[in-house]
Design an enzyme around this catalytic site. Structure first.
Site, PDB file in Angstrom:
ATOM      1  N   LYS A 195       7.836  67.384  19.165  1.00 43.10           N
ATOM      2  CA  LYS A 195       9.109  67.405  18.444  1.00 43.10           C
ATOM      3  C   LYS A 195       8.999  67.267  16.917  1.00 43.10           C
ATOM      4  O   LYS A 195       9.950  67.597  16.198  1.00 43.10           O
ATOM      5  CB  LYS A 195      10.002  66.259  18.949  1.00 43.10           C
ATOM      6  CG  LYS A 195      10.523  66.485  20.341  1.00 43.10           C
ATOM      7  CD  LYS A 195      11.596  67.565  20.357  1.00 43.10           C
ATOM      8  CE  LYS A 195      11.794  68.150  21.717  1.00 43.10           C
ATOM      9  NZ  LYS A 195      11.517  69.561  21.837  1.00 43.10           N
TER      10      LYS A 195
ATOM     11  N   TYR B  23       0.290  69.033  30.429  1.00 38.18           N
ATOM     12  CA  TYR B  23       0.397  67.608  30.075  1.00 38.18           C
ATOM     13  C   TYR B  23      -0.075  66.836  31.295  1.00 38.18           C
ATOM     14  O   TYR B  23       0.626  66.807  32.312  1.00 38.18           O
ATOM     15  CB  TYR B  23       1.844  67.234  29.749  1.00 38.18           C
ATOM     16  CG  TYR B  23       2.376  67.839  28.463  1.00 38.18           C
ATOM     17  CD1 TYR B  23       2.838  69.150  28.406  1.00 38.18           C
ATOM     18  CD2 TYR B  23       2.413  67.078  27.291  1.00 38.18           C
ATOM     19  CE1 TYR B  23       3.327  69.694  27.227  1.00 38.18           C
ATOM     20  CE2 TYR B  23       2.905  67.614  26.100  1.00 38.18           C
ATOM     21  CZ  TYR B  23       3.356  68.921  26.078  1.00 38.18           C
ATOM     22  OH  TYR B  23       3.830  69.446  24.908  1.00 38.18           O
TER      23      TYR B  23
ATOM     24  N   HIS C 235       5.980  81.057  25.834  1.00 34.94           N
ATOM     25  CA  HIS C 235       5.688  80.282  27.046  1.00 34.94           C
ATOM     26  C   HIS C 235       6.981  79.939  27.777  1.00 34.94           C
ATOM     27  O   HIS C 235       7.849  79.271  27.233  1.00 34.94           O
ATOM     28  CB  HIS C 235       4.938  78.986  26.698  1.00 34.94           C
ATOM     29  CG  HIS C 235       3.475  79.220  26.424  1.00 34.94           C
ATOM     30  ND1 HIS C 235       2.529  78.231  26.530  1.00 34.94           N
ATOM     31  CD2 HIS C 235       2.810  80.341  26.077  1.00 34.94           C
ATOM     32  CE1 HIS C 235       1.334  78.739  26.254  1.00 34.94           C
ATOM     33  NE2 HIS C 235       1.488  80.011  25.963  1.00 34.94           N
TER      34      HIS C 235
ATOM     35  N   TYR D  34      12.750  69.670  26.095  1.00 31.19           N
ATOM     36  CA  TYR D  34      11.510  70.269  25.598  1.00 31.19           C
ATOM     37  C   TYR D  34      11.796  71.536  24.787  1.00 31.19           C
ATOM     38  O   TYR D  34      11.196  71.749  23.732  1.00 31.19           O
ATOM     39  CB  TYR D  34      10.562  70.582  26.764  1.00 31.19           C
ATOM     40  CG  TYR D  34       9.154  70.886  26.314  1.00 31.19           C
ATOM     41  CD1 TYR D  34       8.266  69.870  25.983  1.00 31.19           C
ATOM     42  CD2 TYR D  34       8.712  72.200  26.190  1.00 31.19           C
ATOM     43  CE1 TYR D  34       6.974  70.142  25.555  1.00 31.19           C
ATOM     44  CE2 TYR D  34       7.424  72.490  25.763  1.00 31.19           C
ATOM     45  CZ  TYR D  34       6.565  71.451  25.448  1.00 31.19           C
ATOM     46  OH  TYR D  34       5.299  71.733  25.006  1.00 31.19           O
TER      47      TYR D  34
ATOM     48  N   PRO E  70       3.390  62.605  19.451  1.00 30.64           N
ATOM     49  CA  PRO E  70       3.330  64.064  19.628  1.00 30.64           C
ATOM     50  C   PRO E  70       3.595  64.563  21.050  1.00 30.64           C
ATOM     51  O   PRO E  70       3.723  65.773  21.263  1.00 30.64           O
ATOM     52  CB  PRO E  70       1.904  64.421  19.194  1.00 30.64           C
ATOM     53  CG  PRO E  70       1.129  63.157  19.295  1.00 30.64           C
ATOM     54  CD  PRO E  70       2.089  62.040  19.073  1.00 30.64           C
TER      55      PRO E  70
END
Ligand code: RFL
Ligand code: PHB
Length: 387
Positions: free
Chosen positions: A295, A199, A72, A382, A291
């Protein structure tokens, strides 16, 4: 019995450490409280940082990951009914890999079985003794009590394990934050209606659209901590999820049963230091992140990698310096991930109360969506800070 390292816990942290040690010719015994099937039945993480993939490669367990993992190059942030892409690859040169923790665990279990290194599943009453001196571990298995002497103990037994509790309370500092909500997660078989993870922040609360493969999705919604799984029937879950991620997706969600459904509380937690005498804590045994930043598993892998390096130079090079610096080296990375996970959680969830905090949150998300610099900060964290 004697061994070099006793590994308590057969989650990803314990299994990976065992595999790395095996390849370095260091003997270990792995003790896991549950059965192998139970461990594989726990549905958890889904996103691997490139650094995590490198460590799995180094451990020789990345064959399936290489062919089945999904690359991704971006993630999406949903906000007020629109979606904005954070171009991870463009901003950082790196991508993340979507490959379930269950699959990582399965690959590691297979490698351990093939290596012949000993594991005891359903090991009961694991007890650590003399961790400041000559460590011993006792456990019960098949109705018998066993005792193992070792050089070191790796406490990889998760947040509720016995290892951290074996350290005298006055030798540990604990830092903790809880959040006034949980995540309700559903695993289901249909082709993802999204190309990258979403998200989504909405007035109704947070939602995350994730996936495990081209045919399996993993979706979460922010829920009340007192909610019960029974009240969240599948139709109700999909309706709520759809309202939060957006109408284009909502209209196309098929009516399918959940393969798994669970509620997890959100918590930030760090216990310092990660070493007491001959005991080294790694992974969730030492720290928890909410979450939202993806990580937890990645941090478990970086702890384990540092511990492996420390043990390898101890046994090979007669140098204890890697072990001496283990805790400080891990904690630096842990706190950066703690900060990022806390920040992602803070920005994207609905919090009760304070109107001022609400406006600040709104300003911060708007800034993120307008500023390439802010997006670069998110992207850099990220995809993961370097090991
Ligand atoms: P684990 O996986 O909890 O494994 C610990 C093992 O120790 C065993 N154990 C004992 N064994 C012997 N004696 C005892 N007394 C014992 N007590 C416990 C347990 O049975 C277990 O098998 O810890 P480990 O290995 O440190 O791995 C950590 C990860 O599991 C965790 O950080 C991640 O799952 C967190 N996480 C995520 N991390 C990511 O990097 N990316 C993600 O996308 C992500 N998503 C998530 C997540 C965690 C979630 N939940 C449910 C907390 C999503 C969710 C919903
Ligand atoms: C998941 O797929 O389970 C997942 C993905 C990203 C997260 C958390 C969980 O941040």
């Amino acid at each position: 019995m004697k061994t070099q390292v006793v590994i308590v816990g057969g989650g990803p942290a314990g299994l990976l450490l065992g595999q790395l040690l095996h390849r370095a010719g260091i003997a270990s015994l792995l003790l896991e409280r549950r059965s192998g099937d139970y461990v594989l039945g726990r549905i958890r993480a889904g996103v691997l940082e490139p650094g995590t993939v490198d460590v799995l490669e180094h451990a020789g367990v990345a064959d399936r990951l290489r062919t089945e993992g999904l690359t991704h190059d971006g993630v999406e942030i949903g906000y007020r009914g629109t979606r904005h892409r954070i171009a991870l690859k463009e901003l950082t040169g790196k991508h993340v890999t979507v490959y379930g923790q269950t699959e990582v665990t399965r690959d590691l279990m297979a490698a351990r079985a093939a290596s012949g290194a000993p594991s005891v599943y359903e090991a009961e009453d694991v007890t650590l003794a003399d961790i400041g001196g000559t460590p011993r571990v006792t456990y019960r298995h098949g109705g018998k009590l066993h005792e193992v002497q070792c050089d070191f103990i790796a406490g990889c037994d998760g947040f509720h394990g016995v290892s951290r509790r074996s350290v005298p309370a006055d030798a540990l500092s604990v830092f903790e934050r809880t959040y006034p909500f949980g995540w309700l997660g559903v695993l289901a078989d249909f082709a993802p209606l999204w190309r990258e993870l979403i998200y989504a922040a909405s007035d109704r609360g947070f939602a995350l659209a994730s996936m495990r493969s081209e045919t399996r999705v993993r979706c979460y919604i922010q829920c009340d901590l007192n909610d019960s799984l029974e009240e969240w029937t599948e139709p109700r879950f999909w309706e709520e999820f759809g309202r939060r991620v957006g109408s284009d997706i909502a209209a196309r969600i098929p009516s399918v049963p959940a393969l798994e459904k669970s509620i997890a509380p959100l918590r930030s937690f760090v216990a310092e230091p990660l070493r007491f005498g001959k005991l080294f804590l790694a992974g969730d045994a030492a720290h928890i992140v909410p979450p939202t930043g993806a990580k937890g598993l990645n941090l478990a892998v970086s702890d384990v990698f540092y511990l492996y390096e420390g043990l390898r130079s101890f046994y090979r090079g007669n140098s204890a310096s890697g072990l001496d610096h283990y805790s400080a080296r891990c904690l630096r990375r842990i706190w950066h991930s703690e900060r990022f996970s806390w920040w992602m959680t803070r920005q994207l969830h609905q919090f009760p109360g304070d109107a001022f905090d609400g406006r600040i949150q709104q300003a911060e998300v708007e800034y993120l969506l307008e500023s390439r610099a802010a997006q670069a900060v998110l992207a850099e964290n990220y995809v993961g800070l370097p090991l």
